[in-house]
Design an enzyme around this catalytic site. Sequence first.
Site, PDB file in Angstrom:
ATOM      1  N   CYS A   1       0.862  -1.179   0.000  1.00 52.92           N
ATOM      2  CA  CYS A   1       0.000   0.000   0.000  1.00 52.92           C
ATOM      3  C   CYS A   1       0.903   1.235   0.000  1.00 52.92           C
ATOM      4  O   CYS A   1       1.741   1.388   0.899  1.00 52.92           O
ATOM      5  CB  CYS A   1      -0.858  -0.041   1.260  1.00 52.92           C
TER       6      CYS A   1
ATOM      7  N   CYS B   1      -0.894   3.986  -6.325  1.00 51.58           N
ATOM      8  CA  CYS B   1      -1.776   3.293  -5.379  1.00 51.58           C
ATOM      9  C   CYS B   1      -1.921   1.880  -5.912  1.00 51.58           C
ATOM     10  O   CYS B   1      -2.136   1.689  -7.120  1.00 51.58           O
ATOM     11  CB  CYS B   1      -3.140   3.986  -5.313  1.00 51.58           C
TER      12      CYS B   1
HETATM   13  N1  DGL Z   1      -3.970   0.525  -2.061  1.00 46.67           N
HETATM   14  C1  DGL Z   1      -3.599   1.554  -1.207  1.00 46.67           C
HETATM   15  C2  DGL Z   1      -2.473   2.429  -1.692  1.00 46.67           C
HETATM   16  O1  DGL Z   1      -1.642   1.932  -2.426  1.00 46.67           O
HETATM   17  C3  DGL Z   1      -4.603   2.146  -0.276  1.00 46.67           C
HETATM   18  C4  DGL Z   1      -5.644   2.967  -0.842  1.00 46.67           C
HETATM   19  C5  DGL Z   1      -6.635   3.420   0.177  1.00 46.67           C
HETATM   20  O2  DGL Z   1      -7.053   2.641   1.003  1.00 46.67           O
HETATM   21  O3  DGL Z   1      -6.998   4.605   0.119  1.00 46.67           O
HETATM   22  O4  DGL Z   1      -2.361   3.571  -1.348  1.00 46.67           O
END
Ligand code: DGL
Length: 282
Positions: A91, A201
Site C-alpha cells: 500500500c 496506489c
Molecule cells: N492501495 C492503497 C495504496 O496503495 C490504499 C488505498 C486506500 O485505502 O486509500 O495507497
Amino acid sequence: MTQTSALFSTKVATNESKVNSQAIGIFDSGVGGLSIAKCIHQHLPNESLIYVADSLFSPYGDKSSNVIIERVNKLADWLISQHVKAIVVACNTATVIAIDQLRARVNIPIIGVEPAIKPAALHSATQKIALLVTEATAVNHRFLALVNKHKNGAEAFIQPCAGLVELIEQGLHESEQCHQLVNGFLQPLLKNNIDKLVLGCTHYPFVSTMIKEIVGKEVTIMETALPVTEQLIRQLSHNNLLANGDHVFEQSFFSSKVSPHLEKLMSTLFGKNSSLQSLPLL
Ligand code: DGL
C-alpha cells in the site's frame, strides 16, 4: 566435526528450513495489494502467502496519519504473531506514512511500495509526468519529498483520485461509473502533455486497461508490482530466507470485514479461488 558442532549445525539447519518455509505477510487497506501479491506469486510460486485486507478501515486515503500508523502496527504485529518471515506493505499510503517507524520497531525484512517516479522522469521525452495517488498520499511530506528528489527537472502533476479505491473495492472497476471518474482525473493531465503516468496506489493496476484506453499509446503507464517483487527477492535472498524448491505454496486470505462479495472479488483479482477468513479484532 565435534559432536557439539554437529548438533549445532543440525539445529541451525532445522531452524533455517523452518524459517524458510514460513509465509510472507502482505497487507493493504483492501484488495489493492493483490496486484502486488499476484506478481510475487508469479515470480516466487512456492512461497506461502498470508494476505490481509484491512477492509473495515478502507479506504486509508481519507484517514489521518495517526489512524494509519495504528493500523499498520496492529496488522504487522498480527502477521508477526503468525510467524511470517517478511512483510510487504502493499500500500503506497501506508508505506509513505508508516514504514519508517515500522522498520525501526521490528526485526524482520519490511518491503514497501514506492511509486516509479524516478524511471518516469528519467524516460520522459516531454519532461512532464503525472502521478495518480490517494488523497492521503498526495499531501504526505515523505511522498512530496520523494517526488522532488526523483523528478529530475521534469514537471510532476500529482492527481489525488478520491472515490476510486471505493469503486474498486465494490468490484465496479470495469463499470461506466468508474470510467467516468477515471476520465475526469485523466483529461486535465493529458492537456498538460504528460507522457508518463505513475500509478501511486496498488488498487489502480486493476483499472490500468481502462486507463490505457483513455490515455492512448503516447502515454506509458508505470506500475510498481515488479520492482517491489524484485526488492522482496533481494531481501529474502540476502537474509537467506527464500523457500526451498520443494516447499509447497499455501495461500491464506484474511480481512477485518469478511463478506461473500469480498471473498469472490479477492479470488477474481488474485486469479485463484481462496476462502476468506476473519481477522481477529485488532
Ligand atoms: N492501495 C492503497 C495504496 O496503495 C490504499 C488505498 C486506500 O485505502 O486509500 O495507497
